[in-house]
Design a protein around this motif. Structure first.
Motif, PDB file in Angstrom:
ATOM      1  N   TYR A  65       4.538   8.985   1.931  1.00 10.72           N
ATOM      2  CA  TYR A  65       5.163   8.766   0.624  1.00 10.72           C
ATOM      3  C   TYR A  65       5.802  10.045   0.084  1.00 10.72           C
ATOM      4  O   TYR A  65       6.952  10.037  -0.373  1.00 10.72           O
ATOM      5  CB  TYR A  65       4.123   8.248  -0.368  1.00 10.72           C
ATOM      6  CG  TYR A  65       4.602   8.239  -1.799  1.00 10.72           C
ATOM      7  CD1 TYR A  65       5.432   7.230  -2.275  1.00 10.72           C
ATOM      8  CD2 TYR A  65       4.247   9.265  -2.681  1.00 10.72           C
ATOM      9  CE1 TYR A  65       5.898   7.230  -3.585  1.00 10.72           C
ATOM     10  CE2 TYR A  65       4.714   9.275  -3.993  1.00 10.72           C
ATOM     11  CZ  TYR A  65       5.529   8.253  -4.436  1.00 10.72           C
ATOM     12  OH  TYR A  65       5.987   8.262  -5.715  1.00 10.72           O
ATOM     13  N   ARG A  77       1.993  -2.521  -5.795  1.00 10.57           N
ATOM     14  CA  ARG A  77       0.636  -1.987  -5.898  1.00 10.57           C
ATOM     15  C   ARG A  77       0.299  -1.594  -7.343  1.00 10.57           C
ATOM     16  O   ARG A  77      -0.836  -1.774  -7.781  1.00 10.57           O
ATOM     17  CB  ARG A  77       0.422  -0.824  -4.946  1.00 10.57           C
ATOM     18  CG  ARG A  77       1.368   0.350  -5.077  1.00 10.57           C
ATOM     19  CD  ARG A  77       1.066   1.387  -3.997  1.00 10.57           C
ATOM     20  NE  ARG A  77       1.921   2.549  -4.089  1.00 10.57           N
ATOM     21  CZ  ARG A  77       3.071   2.683  -3.446  1.00 10.57           C
ATOM     22  NH1 ARG A  77       3.506   1.691  -2.676  1.00 10.57           N
ATOM     23  NH2 ARG A  77       3.785   3.786  -3.559  1.00 10.57           N
ATOM     24  N   GLN A 119       0.841  -1.190   0.000  1.00  9.72           N
ATOM     25  CA  GLN A 119       0.000   0.000   0.000  1.00  9.72           C
ATOM     26  C   GLN A 119       0.879   1.243   0.000  1.00  9.72           C
ATOM     27  O   GLN A 119       2.002   1.224   0.511  1.00  9.72           O
ATOM     28  CB  GLN A 119      -0.909   0.029   1.249  1.00  9.72           C
ATOM     29  CG  GLN A 119      -1.806  -1.189   1.393  1.00  9.72           C
ATOM     30  CD  GLN A 119      -2.852  -1.273   0.297  1.00  9.72           C
ATOM     31  OE1 GLN A 119      -3.298  -0.238  -0.203  1.00  9.72           O
ATOM     32  NE2 GLN A 119      -3.248  -2.478  -0.072  1.00  9.72           N
ATOM     33  N   ARG A 120       0.354   2.311  -0.580  1.00 10.62           N
ATOM     34  CA  ARG A 120       1.098   3.570  -0.553  1.00 10.62           C
ATOM     35  C   ARG A 120       1.148   4.094   0.866  1.00 10.62           C
ATOM     36  O   ARG A 120       0.098   4.323   1.496  1.00 10.62           O
ATOM     37  CB  ARG A 120       0.431   4.588  -1.468  1.00 10.62           C
ATOM     38  CG  ARG A 120       1.059   5.968  -1.403  1.00 10.62           C
ATOM     39  CD  ARG A 120       0.556   6.847  -2.504  1.00 10.62           C
ATOM     40  NE  ARG A 120       0.860   8.254  -2.258  1.00 10.62           N
ATOM     41  CZ  ARG A 120       1.005   9.159  -3.211  1.00 10.62           C
ATOM     42  NH1 ARG A 120       0.894   8.804  -4.476  1.00 10.62           N
ATOM     43  NH2 ARG A 120       1.260  10.413  -2.916  1.00 10.62           N
ATOM     44  N   GLY A 167       6.437   2.124  -6.376  1.00 11.68           N
ATOM     45  CA  GLY A 167       5.367   1.286  -5.834  1.00 11.68           C
ATOM     46  C   GLY A 167       5.087   0.054  -6.681  1.00 11.68           C
ATOM     47  O   GLY A 167       3.966  -0.154  -7.142  1.00 11.68           O
TER      48      GLY A 167
END
Length: 290
Positions: A47, A247, A42-43, A244
């Motif tokens: 971030y 994801r 997950q972010r 990422g």
């Protein structure tokens, strides 16, 4: 079927070149257990701050802020300031008479920024970049960092920036062109499919980095220079903190760009051996003119 044939051909070529068995060569190209768990699912909430603090982030951001040529008494607009990754260097460039306005549509991100900074020179506003609640000719400098890639109408926003800039005012935009995304893989077609998904589905304005020199001039601004900064990554964990991988790959599967088996191989390549990726950010510098 074509991908499987291509993979078998590469395995055979590797085996012939290295003297390995077919099984050993295949294992080198396709790790048995792709280490997808090493990548973030997950972010993370921090971030933006992490990206700003990364070596690649510090390099282009420092150069972009230098291009602002800030006078200590300036009024600066940080458009799309988010959680405030650049507020600290901008404030440090200002003197007691200077001021900094941060605008972002994300109220929660601004709450984080407010918790991080207590400075009478700083004003944080929830607002829409397309219709800025600022007077004509009210700011000396505008800084835009990886925000234009997400805008609904970049041309409209650039016209707004020209409106709020004073004569002689300066705008610096630092934006990637996602066409420059390069990720090495033993299966180049997987890397290309992943890149195509990012360009077609993930980023609203994926080519904005190379489009801005034209767009700023259409908005009535005078283009001064464009500076390309290419960030390179040889550590998959560092790359994942920016891109990422897990994801985005999961979204690519859901969108039909990759099937689950391809996704497993792709993540296995990224985390199972030597890694290389790069992306170019273009720093566009323009001014309103006298």
């Amino acid at each position: 079927m074509t991908r499987n044939r291509n993979l078998k051909r590469r395995v055979r070529l590797r085996a012939a070149k290295t003297g390995e068995s077919y099984t050993s060569a295949r294992r080198q190209l396709i790790p048995d257990e792709p280490p997808a768990s090493m990548f973030e699912g997950q972010r993370p909430s921090d971030y933006l701050l992490r990206a700003a603090a990364s070596p690649a982030g510090r390099t282009y951001k420092t150069l972009a802020i230098e291009q602002l040529a800030i006078d200590p008494a300036n009024t600066i607009l940080d458009l799309g300031c988010g959680t405030g990754g650049e507020l600290d260097p901008l404030l440090r460039a200002l003197g007691p008479a200077g001021s900094l306005i941060g605008v972002d549509a994300d109220e929660e991100a601004l709450r984080v920024a407010r918790d991080r900074f207590e400075d009478p020179r700083l004003k944080l506003i929830v607002g829409d970049a397309h219709t800025l609640a600022l007077d004509d000719g009210s700011v000396d400098r505008v800084y835009v960092d990886r925000t234009a890639q997400h805008l609904t109408a970049p041309a409209t926003v650039l016209s707004e920036l020209r409106r709020v800039l004073r004569p002689g005012g300066r705008v610096v935009l630092a934006e990637p062109d996602w066409q420059t995304l390069v990720i090495d893989s033993p299966e180049p077609e997987l890397a290309e499919t992943y890149r195509r998904f990012v360009i077609e589905e993930v980023i609203r304005n994926p080519r904005i980095g190379s489009e801005l020199p034209r767009l700023v001039q259409h908005a009535g601004l005078q283009l001064e220079t464009v500076i390309p900064v290419t960030a390179t990554y040889t550590d998959p964990i560092e790359g994942d903190r920016i891109f990422g991988f897990a994801r985005v790959t999961r979204r690519a599967v859901a969108a039909g760009y990759l099937d689950p088996e391809q996704a497993d191989r792709w993540l296995g390549y990224l985390g199972g051996g030597p890694f290389f990726a790069s992306l170019t950010v273009f720093i566009t510098v323009a001014n309103r003119g006298a």
